[in-house]
Design a protein around this motif. Structure first.
Motif, PDB file in Angstrom:
ATOM      1  N   TYR A 179       0.832  -1.200   0.000  1.00  0.00           N
ATOM      2  CA  TYR A 179       0.000   0.000   0.000  1.00  0.00           C
ATOM      3  C   TYR A 179       0.871   1.256   0.000  1.00  0.00           C
ATOM      4  CZ  TYR A 179      -3.357  -3.555   1.300  1.00  0.00           C
ATOM      5  OH  TYR A 179      -4.113  -4.695   1.313  1.00  0.00           O
ATOM      6  N   GLY A 180       0.305   2.353  -0.456  1.00  0.00           N
ATOM      7  CA  GLY A 180       1.061   3.591  -0.619  1.00  0.00           C
ATOM      8  C   GLY A 180       1.079   4.483   0.611  1.00  0.00           C
ATOM      9  N   GLU A 181       0.311   4.123   1.641  1.00  0.00           N
ATOM     10  CA  GLU A 181       0.186   4.996   2.808  1.00  0.00           C
ATOM     11  C   GLU A 181       0.913   4.390   4.009  1.00  0.00           C
ATOM     12  OE1 GLU A 181      -2.398   3.907   0.926  1.00  0.00           O
ATOM     13  OE2 GLU A 181      -2.524   5.807  -0.192  1.00  0.00           O
ATOM     14  N   THR A 182       1.598   5.236   4.756  1.00  0.00           N
ATOM     15  CA  THR A 182       2.139   4.798   6.039  1.00  0.00           C
ATOM     16  C   THR A 182       1.012   4.859   7.059  1.00  0.00           C
ATOM     17  OG1 THR A 182       4.353   5.591   5.505  1.00  0.00           O
ATOM     18  CG2 THR A 182       3.848   5.258   7.833  1.00  0.00           C
ATOM     19  N   VAL A 183       0.777   3.704   7.690  1.00  0.00           N
ATOM     20  CA  VAL A 183      -0.344   3.559   8.629  1.00  0.00           C
ATOM     21  C   VAL A 183       0.219   3.387  10.037  1.00  0.00           C
ATOM     22  CG1 VAL A 183      -2.143   1.920   9.335  1.00  0.00           C
ATOM     23  CG2 VAL A 183      -1.887   2.526   6.918  1.00  0.00           C
ATOM     24  N   THR A 184      -0.383   4.043  10.991  1.00  0.00           N
ATOM     25  CA  THR A 184      -0.059   3.814  12.401  1.00  0.00           C
ATOM     26  C   THR A 184      -1.321   3.299  13.087  1.00  0.00           C
ATOM     27  OG1 THR A 184       1.502   5.639  12.366  1.00  0.00           O
ATOM     28  CG2 THR A 184       0.801   4.875  14.533  1.00  0.00           C
ATOM     29  N   ILE A 185      -1.190   2.163  13.767  1.00  0.00           N
ATOM     30  CA  ILE A 185      -2.347   1.650  14.521  1.00  0.00           C
ATOM     31  C   ILE A 185      -2.194   2.150  15.962  1.00  0.00           C
ATOM     32  CG2 ILE A 185      -3.692  -0.370  15.184  1.00  0.00           C
ATOM     33  CD1 ILE A 185      -3.448  -0.002  12.110  1.00  0.00           C
ATOM     34  N   PRO A 186      -3.075   3.055  16.373  1.00  0.00           N
ATOM     35  CA  PRO A 186      -2.880   3.674  17.690  1.00  0.00           C
ATOM     36  C   PRO A 186      -3.159   2.716  18.852  1.00  0.00           C
ATOM     37  CG  PRO A 186      -4.865   4.545  16.634  1.00  0.00           C
ATOM     38  CD  PRO A 186      -4.244   3.580  15.661  1.00  0.00           C
ATOM     39  N   ASP A 187      -2.578   3.023  19.995  1.00  0.00           N
ATOM     40  CA  ASP A 187      -2.864   2.255  21.213  1.00  0.00           C
ATOM     41  C   ASP A 187      -4.382   2.149  21.379  1.00  0.00           C
ATOM     42  OD1 ASP A 187      -0.198   2.151  21.638  1.00  0.00           O
ATOM     43  OD2 ASP A 187      -0.202   3.341  23.490  1.00  0.00           O
ATOM     44  N   GLY A 188      -4.820   1.016  21.903  1.00  0.00           N
ATOM     45  CA  GLY A 188      -6.251   0.851  22.164  1.00  0.00           C
ATOM     46  C   GLY A 188      -7.060   0.521  20.930  1.00  0.00           C
ATOM     47  N   HIS A 189      -6.362   0.141  19.828  1.00  0.00           N
ATOM     48  CA  HIS A 189      -7.075  -0.137  18.574  1.00  0.00           C
ATOM     49  C   HIS A 189      -6.506  -1.362  17.879  1.00  0.00           C
ATOM     50  CE1 HIS A 189      -8.195   4.021  19.291  1.00  0.00           C
ATOM     51  NE2 HIS A 189      -9.252   3.784  18.542  1.00  0.00           N
ATOM     52  N   VAL A 190      -7.292  -1.895  16.936  1.00  0.00           N
ATOM     53  CA  VAL A 190      -6.836  -2.931  16.022  1.00  0.00           C
ATOM     54  C   VAL A 190      -7.347  -2.540  14.633  1.00  0.00           C
ATOM     55  CG1 VAL A 190      -8.881  -4.405  16.446  1.00  0.00           C
ATOM     56  CG2 VAL A 190      -6.765  -5.443  15.622  1.00  0.00           C
ATOM     57  N   GLY A 191      -6.555  -2.891  13.610  1.00  0.00           N
ATOM     58  CA  GLY A 191      -6.941  -2.508  12.243  1.00  0.00           C
ATOM     59  C   GLY A 191      -7.308  -3.718  11.400  1.00  0.00           C
ATOM     60  N   PHE A 192      -8.215  -3.487  10.463  1.00  0.00           N
ATOM     61  CA  PHE A 192      -8.574  -4.498   9.468  1.00  0.00           C
ATOM     62  C   PHE A 192      -8.623  -3.811   8.111  1.00  0.00           C
ATOM     63  CE2 PHE A 192     -10.723  -5.704  13.413  1.00  0.00           C
ATOM     64  CZ  PHE A 192     -10.159  -6.952  13.627  1.00  0.00           C
ATOM     65  N   VAL A 193      -8.217  -4.538   7.076  1.00  0.00           N
ATOM     66  CA  VAL A 193      -8.265  -3.983   5.721  1.00  0.00           C
ATOM     67  C   VAL A 193      -9.199  -4.853   4.892  1.00  0.00           C
ATOM     68  CG1 VAL A 193      -6.933  -3.591   3.614  1.00  0.00           C
ATOM     69  CG2 VAL A 193      -5.998  -2.890   5.828  1.00  0.00           C
ATOM     70  N   TYR A 194     -10.095  -4.210   4.193  1.00  0.00           N
ATOM     71  CA  TYR A 194     -11.038  -4.904   3.317  1.00  0.00           C
ATOM     72  C   TYR A 194     -10.792  -4.466   1.879  1.00  0.00           C
ATOM     73  CZ  TYR A 194     -13.582  -6.097   7.547  1.00  0.00           C
ATOM     74  OH  TYR A 194     -13.920  -6.598   8.778  1.00  0.00           O
ATOM     75  N   PRO A 195     -11.177  -5.305   0.911  1.00  0.00           N
ATOM     76  CA  PRO A 195     -11.033  -4.865  -0.479  1.00  0.00           C
ATOM     77  C   PRO A 195     -12.035  -3.757  -0.784  1.00  0.00           C
ATOM     78  CG  PRO A 195     -12.270  -6.903  -0.419  1.00  0.00           C
ATOM     79  CD  PRO A 195     -11.818  -6.635   1.001  1.00  0.00           C
ATOM     80  N   ARG A 196     -11.660  -2.882  -1.679  1.00  0.00           N
ATOM     81  CA  ARG A 196     -12.669  -1.963  -2.209  1.00  0.00           C
ATOM     82  C   ARG A 196     -13.671  -2.823  -2.974  1.00  0.00           C
ATOM     83  NH1 ARG A 196     -11.266   2.927  -6.333  1.00  0.00           N
ATOM     84  NH2 ARG A 196     -13.400   3.699  -6.481  1.00  0.00           N
ATOM     85  N   SER A 197     -14.940  -2.524  -2.841  1.00  0.00           N
ATOM     86  CA  SER A 197     -15.938  -3.442  -3.411  1.00  0.00           C
ATOM     87  C   SER A 197     -15.817  -3.532  -4.929  1.00  0.00           C
ATOM     88  CB  SER A 197     -17.346  -3.076  -2.946  1.00  0.00           C
ATOM     89  OG  SER A 197     -18.099  -2.475  -3.938  1.00  0.00           O
TER      90      SER A 197
END
Ligand SMILES: O=c1ccn([C@H]2C[C@H](O)[C@@H](COP(=O)(O)OP(=O)(O)OP(=O)(O)O)O2)c(=O)[nH]1
Length: 162
Positions: free
Chosen positions: A78-96
């Motif tokens: 992916y082209g973006e630098t992502v930070t997952i903040p404390d107290g969170h979890v991330g999920f990535v889904y396909p664009r429909s």
């Protein structure tokens, strides 16, 4: 509870207005790789098999660099630098639209504390054309309890690229 898109936006860079969604942020395709050699998942260690970069092509003078992909499995970065903040979890889904074109993105869990330009598995079930920089996925963030934060081998991956 999942956070709103404007909150997710604060954890991603660079992002433009057209990437903002009600519940998340669209991620773009930066690089596409084909795996060439076997990887290894052991009880202790792990190894990523060798990969070959796909080169985007412009078939006409005005065409944006585009990945012409035939059916198969690809690693996308992916082209973006992502930070997952404390107290969170991330999920990535396909664009429909990707899914409606017979392609699917498989992703794993994005841990609290992770920072980097992550990767996903793109399954192509029918030929598809992806412009480099096009939106292909959406990152969402949910509140989550955790003990520690991510400190694994992928921490800080690809942050200096592009
Ligand atoms: O689809 C995904 C899912 C996660 N990640 C990033 C964020 C996550 O925090 C990190 C590590 O993921 P995971 O912990 O599942 O990887 P691992 O194979 O267990 O590596 P480690 O041993 O470093 O934890 O990779 C991605 O780039 N793509």
């Amino acid at each position: 509870m999942f956070r709103r898109g404007t909150f997710v936006r604060e954890q991603c860079t660079p992002v433009s207005d057209d990437q903002l969604q009600p519940n998340g942020i669209d991620l773009t395709v930066s690089d596409v790789f084909e795996q060439m050699d076997a990887g290894h998942v052991g009880r202790d260690g792990k190894e990523i098999g060798d990969r070959r970069s796909r080169t985007p092509q412009s078939l006409t003078e005005n065409e944006a660099p585009t990945y012409y992909l035939e059916p198969g499995g690809y690693i996308v970065r992916y082209g973006e630098t992502v930070t997952i903040p404390d107290g969170h979890v991330g999920f990535v889904y396909p664009r429909s639209t990707l899914m409606r074109n017979s392609c699917m993105l498989n992703t794993a869990v994005w841990d609290a504390g992770y920072e980097g330009k992550g990767e996903g598995l793109l399954q192509v079930h029918h030929d598809i054309e992806l412009e480099q920089g096009a939106r292909i996925a959406q990152l969402v963030l949910a509140r989550a309890n955790h003990e520690e934060t991510y400190d694994g081998t992928y921490q800080g991956e690809n942050v200096d690229t592009k």
